[in-house]
Design an enzyme around this catalytic site. Structure first.
Site, PDB file in Angstrom:
ATOM      1  CG  ASN A 105      29.645  43.533  25.681  1.00 36.60           C
ATOM      2  OD1 ASN A 105      30.401  44.030  24.856  1.00 36.60           O
ATOM      3  ND2 ASN A 105      28.384  43.889  25.796  1.00 36.60           N
ATOM      4  CD  GLU A 146      24.795  41.394  24.664  1.00 37.70           C
ATOM      5  OE1 GLU A 146      23.987  41.281  23.726  1.00 37.70           O
ATOM      6  OE2 GLU A 146      24.825  42.388  25.420  1.00 37.70           O
ATOM      7  CB  CYS A 195      31.172  41.602  31.888  1.00 36.27           C
ATOM      8  SG  CYS A 195      29.513  41.850  32.541  1.00 36.27           S
ATOM      9  CD  GLU A 212      33.602  45.405  33.052  1.00 38.61           C
ATOM     10  OE1 GLU A 212      33.078  44.636  32.221  1.00 38.61           O
ATOM     11  OE2 GLU A 212      32.991  46.364  33.572  1.00 38.61           O
ATOM     12  CB  CYS A 223      27.959  44.478  36.431  1.00 41.89           C
ATOM     13  SG  CYS A 223      28.864  42.917  36.310  1.00 41.89           S
ATOM     14  CB  CYS A 257      32.719  43.080  36.522  1.00 43.01           C
ATOM     15  SG  CYS A 257      32.382  41.961  35.138  1.00 43.01           S
TER      16      CYS A 257
HETATM   17  N1  THU Z   1      28.429  44.911  30.374  1.00 45.55           N
HETATM   18  C1  THU Z   1      29.785  44.784  30.439  1.00 45.55           C
HETATM   19  O1  THU Z   1      30.400  44.094  29.614  1.00 45.55           O
HETATM   20  N2  THU Z   1      30.436  45.456  31.418  1.00 45.55           N
HETATM   21  C2  THU Z   1      29.863  46.335  32.276  1.00 45.55           C
HETATM   22  O2  THU Z   1      30.553  46.917  33.086  1.00 45.55           O
HETATM   23  C3  THU Z   1      28.416  46.578  32.207  1.00 45.55           C
HETATM   24  C4  THU Z   1      27.648  45.666  31.337  1.00 45.55           C
HETATM   25  C5  THU Z   1      27.722  44.244  29.280  1.00 45.55           C
HETATM   26  C6  THU Z   1      26.922  43.019  29.640  1.00 45.55           C
HETATM   27  C7  THU Z   1      25.903  42.978  28.517  1.00 45.55           C
HETATM   28  O3  THU Z   1      26.480  42.312  27.400  1.00 45.55           O
HETATM   29  C8  THU Z   1      25.695  44.434  28.150  1.00 45.55           C
HETATM   30  O4  THU Z   1      26.797  45.140  28.697  1.00 45.55           O
HETATM   31  C9  THU Z   1      24.399  45.016  28.681  1.00 45.55           C
HETATM   32  O5  THU Z   1      24.271  44.788  30.047  1.00 45.55           O
END
Ligand code: THU
Length: 134
Positions: free
Chosen positions: A45, A47, A56, A58, A89, A92
């Site tokens: 991920n 941010e 994300c 994925e 999520c 994704c």
């Molecule tokens: N996140 C992912 O990268 N993948 C997931 O399957 C769930 C959430 C990340 C997004 C964000 O940077 C952090 O987790 C918190 O939501």
């Protein structure tokens, strides 16, 4: 189930997990995809100070698969530090849907506990909308 793939995917996804850029949520996530050519693509991920601009793990692993020429997600493993299952999520799940086949495996792992569970995409996203609908 071929455990060898899971072990390899945990190792690769952990590399991405360790490089995650998650200063806001402090929730690092790593993903590793095994494609139809036997290649592995990893993502974490990423941010952003403008929160909705983050991406994300994925999503980024899929981007790497596509830019490397892969088109089918045979297996994807997601790893995070949590006692709960960290499944993809909703957005994704739809991104995985675009490049799945009926045998695609979605593995979930914990950085502390190791491998936890495997799901099919149809379990996580039933009655999904995809390329065949257009
Ligand atoms: N996140 C992912 O990268 N993948 C997931 O399957 C769930 C959430 C990340 C997004 C964000 O940077 C952090 O987790 C918190 O939501």
């Amino acid at each position: 189930m071929k455990n060898t793939n899971i072990e390899k995917l945990i190792i690769e996804a952990t590399k991405a997990y360790e490089n995650a850029y998650a200063p806001y949520s402090k929730f690092s996530v790593g993903a590793a995809i095994l494609d139809e050519n036997g290649n592995i693509h990893i993502g974490c991920n990423v941010e952003n100070a403008a929160y909705p601009s983050g991406s994300c793990a994925e999503e980024n692993a899929i981007g790497k698969m596509i830019s490397s020429g892969g088109r089918v997600i045979k297996e994807i493993l997601i790893i995070a530090k949590s006692d709960l299952l960290v499944t993809p999520c909703g957005a994704c799940r739809q991104r995985i849907r675009e490049f799945y086949d009926k045998s695609t495996l979605i593995h979930i792992a914990s950085s502390q506990k190791g491998f936890q569970e495997t799901f099919s995409l149809d379990t996580l996203l039933p009655y999904s909308f995809g390329p065949e609908n257009l």
